[in-house]
Design an enzyme around this catalytic site. Structure first.
Site, PDB file in Angstrom:
ATOM      1  CG  ASP A 190      -1.783  -1.127   1.458  1.00  0.00           C
ATOM      2  OD1 ASP A 190      -1.450  -2.214   0.969  1.00  0.00           O
ATOM      3  OD2 ASP A 190      -2.821  -0.970   2.127  1.00  0.00           O
ATOM      4  CG  ASP A 210      -2.740  -3.827  -1.571  1.00  0.00           C
ATOM      5  OD1 ASP A 210      -3.815  -3.189  -1.546  1.00  0.00           O
ATOM      6  OD2 ASP A 210      -2.638  -4.963  -1.077  1.00  0.00           O
ATOM      7  CG  ASP A 211      -5.974  -0.362  -1.488  1.00  0.00           C
ATOM      8  OD1 ASP A 211      -6.556  -0.649  -2.547  1.00  0.00           O
ATOM      9  OD2 ASP A 211      -6.318  -0.820  -0.377  1.00  0.00           O
ATOM     10  CG  HIS A 232      -4.942  -3.521  -5.506  1.00  0.00           C
ATOM     11  ND1 HIS A 232      -5.002  -4.419  -4.480  1.00  0.00           N
ATOM     12  CD2 HIS A 232      -4.227  -4.122  -6.494  1.00  0.00           C
ATOM     13  CE1 HIS A 232      -4.343  -5.532  -4.832  1.00  0.00           C
ATOM     14  NE2 HIS A 232      -3.865  -5.365  -6.034  1.00  0.00           N
ATOM     15  NE  ARG A 263     -10.487  -1.758  -4.010  1.00  0.00           N
ATOM     16  CZ  ARG A 263      -9.721  -2.792  -3.676  1.00  0.00           C
ATOM     17  NH1 ARG A 263     -10.217  -4.017  -3.711  1.00  0.00           N
ATOM     18  NH2 ARG A 263      -8.457  -2.624  -3.347  1.00  0.00           N
ATOM     19  CE  LYS A 265      -9.926  -1.684  -0.024  1.00  0.00           C
ATOM     20  NZ  LYS A 265      -8.701  -2.469  -0.032  1.00  0.00           N
TER      21      LYS A 265
END
Ligand SMILES: *[C@@H]1O[C@H](CO)[C@@H](O)[C@H](O)[C@H]1NC(C)=O
Ligand SMILES: *[C@@H]1O[C@H](CO)[C@@H](O)[C@H](O)[C@H]1NC(C)=O
Ligand SMILES: *[C@@H]1O[C@H](CO)[C@@H](O)[C@H](O)[C@H]1NC(C)=O
Ligand SMILES: *[C@@H]1O[C@H](CO)[C@@H](O)[C@H](O)[C@H]1NC(C)=O
Ligand SMILES: *[C@@H]1O[C@H](CO)[C@@H](O)[C@H](O)[C@H]1NC(C)=O
Ligand SMILES: *[C@@H]1O[C@H](CO)[C@@H](O)[C@H](O)[C@H]1NC(C)=O
Ligand SMILES: *[C@@H]1O[C@H](CO)[C@@H](O)[C@H](O)[C@H]1NC(C)=O
Length: 372
Positions: A190, A210-211, A232, A263, A265
């Protein structure tokens, strides 16, 4: 020890020994310049409100920990490396209020290839994380990180903080290595994990797996003029129980080659949480490989059975325009809400999508101005 503080202390001590014996800490001037060239310099240097950091290697298994006086200015003047060892971390931690942290573009090398095995923090060797634990208010600028073992920046600011000109370059982790069994070696890298209020992250670059950004909790958070490549995308969540996210602006960012661009989530099992007032404006996203926009209440599943213990309200793609292209086998937009848990007004008139498949819109009636 290279702080000039010690010298001042001893001169003062000769001048008035008896007063000092009683009041030594109070009579010290913090206007000195502390210099750090090894971990053993830290204790003295942080008694000064200017702290210069020279190039050095932090010994393996130890945290480079700065607990700063209010109003301290930190100047990074050389490359920081970290000895390689499988341990929990973090590698660097800084605390303080009203701090001016000038990274000066100097490199912080996390030694990622030593740890990377394609499994991130889901398995394999223990990876020190986060690499950079930031607990300051003030400003953090021009820090250049390469090869984070796993999660890179954790931001838990005690007061307003502006983070700008940061580079997180984990691009080497895009390729398999000898330990990753054919997977990209970097995982769970991340860029920024956020739990804080009154935060701006801007003009930064994240190349990772990742994010790019993950907001776990907080109010009044602006993410603008950033570039995210390979990961991500820009995320709120994953949202656990008893958490509030309120007032997020995602503006003028570029997201490329990422699984998702935008996103939200929320954990399927989460309760008593809310995400409200989120505005996406003037972003551009290209080559989204799984989803362009994914709003889901079934996390960790992308499109599982949604929970309804997290209320999501007022998510806008407006004002301004957000242009998004997905690959032909990806979904442009998917919204997977629980019954009654996506509420308010969601004006998506500024969202322009192309390239991918049409996705589901479950339990959602609040979106206006957008049709896939
Ligand atoms: C923060 O520190 C700077 C000096 O670095 C000082 O000029 C300023 O007044 C301080 N601000 C607050 C709110 O304490
Ligand atoms: C840690 O290992 C990585 C990967 O092999 C290497 O690039 C880095 O220089 C090493 N760090 C130190 C301090 O030796
Ligand atoms: C709900 O979450 C808030 C924090 O947002 C917390 O203060 C409160 O105690 C929680 N309520 C319950 C019943 O757990
Ligand atoms: C929404 O969030 C933004 C950014 O934090 C803030 O400026 C604005 O006042 C909020 N709007 C509402 C209606 O709360
Ligand atoms: C799209 O992104 C994927 C994932 O990062 C990458 O492998 C692929 O090369 C990209 N395609 C183009 C055309 O850039
Ligand atoms: C609506 O949400 C409920 C849970 O709150 C879920 O069981 C149902 O499957 C959802 N509807 C759709 C169409 O996904
Ligand atoms: C959504 O925003 C557009 C401006 O982009 C505006 O014309 C429209 O009235 C808004 N829709 C709603 C329902 O507020």
């Amino acid at each position: 020890m290279r702080s000039n503080h010690t010298k001042r202390f001893s001169l003062l001590a000769i001048a008035s020994l008896s007063t000092l014996a009683k009041a030594a800490p109070q009579t010290r001037s913090s206007s000195c310049i502390g210099t750090i060239s090894s971990l053993s310099d830290v204790g003295t240097a942080v008694q000064c409100t200017t702290v210069n950091i020279d190039a050095f290697t932090v010994p393996a298994g130890q945290t480079f920990n700065l607990d700063l006086l209010e109003g301290t200015t930190v100047n990074v003047l050389g490359e920081i490396q970290f000895g390689n060892l499988s341990w929990a971390g973090p590698l660097f931690e800084v605390k303080g209020t009203n701090v001016t942290f000038n990274g000066n573009g100097q490199i912080w090398d996390g030694g990622g290839p030593f740890y990377w095995d394609g499994l991130g923090t889901n398995g394999g060797v223990t990876k020190p994380r986060p690499m950079m634990k930031i607990e300051i208010s003030g400003t953090l600028s021009d820090v250049h990180v390469v090869n984070a073992p796993a999660q890179c920046f954790s931001l838990t600011n005690p007061g307003p903080l502006v983070v700008s000109g940061i580079i997180v370059d984990d691009s080497q982790g895009n390729y398999p290595n000898a330990n990753s069994d054919g997977l990209p070696a970097g995982h769970n890298t991340d860029g920024f994990d956020v739990s804080g209020n009154d935060l701006v992250v801007e003009k930064s670059v994240v190349i990772n797996q990742d994010d790019c950004l993950a907001i776990n909790r907080g109010r009044n958070i602006v993410f603008q003029d950033n570039y995210c490549n390979g990961g991500h995308g820009i995320s709120i969540g994953s949202i656990t129980s008893n958490v509030v996210v309120e007032g997020v602006v995602v503006r003028s960012n570029t997201v490329v080659n990422s699984q998702q661009a935008f996103r939200i989530k929320t954990d399927e099992v989460a309760t008593n949480s809310s995400v409200s007032n989120v505005t996406y404006t003037d972003n551009v996203a290209t080559n989204c490989t799984s989803y362009g926009v994914l709003i889901t209440q079934s996390y960790p599943a992308s499109l599982g059975t949604p929970g309804n213990g997290v209320i999501i309200s007022d998510v806008d793609f407006y004002p301004g325009s957000t242009f998004l292209t997905a690959t032909s086998n990806a979904v442009m937009v998917a919204v997977n809400c629980g019954e009654g848990s996506c509420i308010g007004t969601w004006n998506w008139s500024g969202l322009m999508t192309s390239g991918g498949m049409v996705g589901p819109m479950n339990n959602i009636t609040v979106i206006t101005g957008y049709t896939q």
